[in-house]
Enzyme design. Structure first.
Site, PDB file in Angstrom:
ATOM      1  N   MET A  26      -0.831 -18.723  48.878  1.00  0.00           N
ATOM      2  CA  MET A  26      -1.108 -17.433  48.229  1.00  0.00           C
ATOM      3  C   MET A  26      -2.552 -17.008  48.520  1.00  0.00           C
ATOM      4  O   MET A  26      -3.107 -16.164  47.813  1.00  0.00           O
ATOM      5  CB  MET A  26      -0.853 -17.527  46.730  1.00  0.00           C
ATOM      6  CG  MET A  26       0.618 -17.842  46.431  1.00  0.00           C
ATOM      7  SD  MET A  26       1.179 -17.287  44.832  1.00  0.00           S
ATOM      8  CE  MET A  26       0.193 -18.287  43.768  1.00  0.00           C
ATOM      9  N   HIS A  33      -5.848 -26.220  51.164  1.00  0.00           N
ATOM     10  CA  HIS A  33      -4.997 -25.485  52.116  1.00  0.00           C
ATOM     11  C   HIS A  33      -5.322 -25.902  53.555  1.00  0.00           C
ATOM     12  O   HIS A  33      -4.428 -26.133  54.364  1.00  0.00           O
ATOM     13  CB  HIS A  33      -5.241 -23.972  51.993  1.00  0.00           C
ATOM     14  CG  HIS A  33      -4.897 -23.377  50.660  1.00  0.00           C
ATOM     15  ND1 HIS A  33      -5.849 -22.818  49.836  1.00  0.00           N
ATOM     16  CD2 HIS A  33      -3.715 -23.224  50.020  1.00  0.00           C
ATOM     17  CE1 HIS A  33      -5.269 -22.344  48.745  1.00  0.00           C
ATOM     18  NE2 HIS A  33      -3.968 -22.584  48.830  1.00  0.00           N
ATOM     19  N   LYS A 146      -0.208 -31.319  44.963  1.00  0.00           N
ATOM     20  CA  LYS A 146      -0.881 -30.712  43.804  1.00  0.00           C
ATOM     21  C   LYS A 146       0.153 -29.998  42.932  1.00  0.00           C
ATOM     22  O   LYS A 146       0.075 -30.022  41.709  1.00  0.00           O
ATOM     23  CB  LYS A 146      -1.952 -29.753  44.325  1.00  0.00           C
ATOM     24  CG  LYS A 146      -2.317 -28.603  43.452  1.00  0.00           C
ATOM     25  CD  LYS A 146      -3.321 -29.031  42.412  1.00  0.00           C
ATOM     26  CE  LYS A 146      -3.914 -27.892  41.634  1.00  0.00           C
ATOM     27  NZ  LYS A 146      -3.088 -26.745  41.385  1.00  0.00           N
ATOM     28  N   ASP A 147       1.114 -29.346  43.589  1.00  0.00           N
ATOM     29  CA  ASP A 147       2.224 -28.686  42.876  1.00  0.00           C
ATOM     30  C   ASP A 147       3.480 -29.521  43.104  1.00  0.00           C
ATOM     31  O   ASP A 147       4.411 -29.106  43.787  1.00  0.00           O
ATOM     32  CB  ASP A 147       2.407 -27.265  43.408  1.00  0.00           C
ATOM     33  CG  ASP A 147       1.136 -26.442  43.247  1.00  0.00           C
ATOM     34  OD1 ASP A 147       0.869 -26.006  42.125  1.00  0.00           O
ATOM     35  OD2 ASP A 147       0.385 -26.291  44.233  1.00  0.00           O
TER      36      ASP A 147
END
Ligand code: AMP
Length: 271
Positions: A26, A33, A146-147
């Protein structure tokens, strides 16, 4: 570095690649990232990085509105990479007018933790990820631990809709004090940032207790500890045997979600 808003243009550029990787983001890119992109570039000849704040996965309009967006800075950070293509669509490139999210019924994994406190969130995530996977038909798609619940959801999704893609998990990248990198960290003021550094300490405390205490006792201890941290409000703390949701993933993890001031943060570790 340029960004494409038409997926068809990207598809025509990657037609001859032996192997395509996809890294959905996002934006508001940070080293978490960038580490995923680096990992993808080792395995795949061309890596497509999508930058799109997907409105359908936000159950809180205020949260969507204030989500950080800075495509110019993101493209600057991506300049160091060869062999990547950036897909940065607008809403109308992704969704038809009035299009609704799909309802996937991916099971219990979507009903606990993030699924419980953010109703509709995972159907929104699955909707956009299915779109990205069918646009680019990557060999591999990369998601951060992380997610972790999201990673599980995507694995369940590709199994359910029988997509031929490997879903690859990437380890969580942290600041030097252990705070998981997140686009939302920039919202924290100095004292909130100090409190945020306690999140990893709570998770590590749970990990240490795991050999000698029951999950229930650990949970009540962690909630008590969390209560004493300035600015921090726990949304949930859970110890979960991941194999209960996806049989072939045999690990136990501790998960936490909290609000620090107005900023919502999540983290998890393997225990
Ligand atoms: P986001 O832009 O926050 O939606 O994240 C895009 C991808 O990067 C997701 O797969 C996240 O799980 C992953 N990610 C976010 N933060 C981190 C981090 N600190 N370490 C590793 N991966 C991350």
């Amino acid at each position: 570095m340029r960004a494409y808003s038409s997926y068809k243009e990207i598809v025509s550029l990657v037609k001859k690649a032996d192997s395509i990787g996809l890294v959905p983001t996002m934006g508001s890119l940070h080293d978490g990232h960038l580490s995923i992109i680096k990992k993808a570039l080792i395995k795949d000849e061309i890596v497509i990085v999508s930058i799109y704040v997907n409105p359908k996965q936000f159950n809180d309009p205020g949260d969507l509105k204030k989500y950080p967006r800075n495509l110019k800075d993101d493209l600057e950070k991506l300049k160091i990479f060869n062999k990547i293509l950036v897909y940065a669509p607008n809403d109308r490139d992704v969704y038809n007018e009035g299009e609704e999210v799909k309802k996937y019924n991916l099971g219990e994994i979507t009903e606990v933790m993030e699924g419980k406190v953010r109703p509709g969130h995972f159907d929104g995530v699955a909707t956009v990820v299915e779109k990205l996977l069918s646009m680019f038909k990557p060999n591999n798609a990369y998601f951060g631990e992380k997610d972790f619940q999201q990673l599980l959801l995507i694995k369940a999704l590709v199994r359910k809709i029988k997509l031929d893609v490997n879903i690859i998990g990437c380890k969580t990248i942290r600041e030097s004090d252990g705070l998981a990198m997140s686009s939302r960290n920039k919202f924290l003021n100095k004292s909130e940032r100090e409190s945020a550094s306690q999140i990893i300490k709570l998770l590590k405390r749970a990990k240490k207790m795991y050999n000698t205490s029951s999950p229930r006792d650990i949970k009540s201890d962690i909630l008590k500890q969390a209560n004493a941290i300035d600015n921090l409000k726990i949304e949930y703390f859970e110890i979960i045997n991941v194999s209960e949701f996806l049989k072939d993933i045999k690990e136990v993890r501790a998960f936490i979600a909290c609000k620090i001031g107005n900023t919502r943060l999540i983290d998890n570790i393997r225990i």
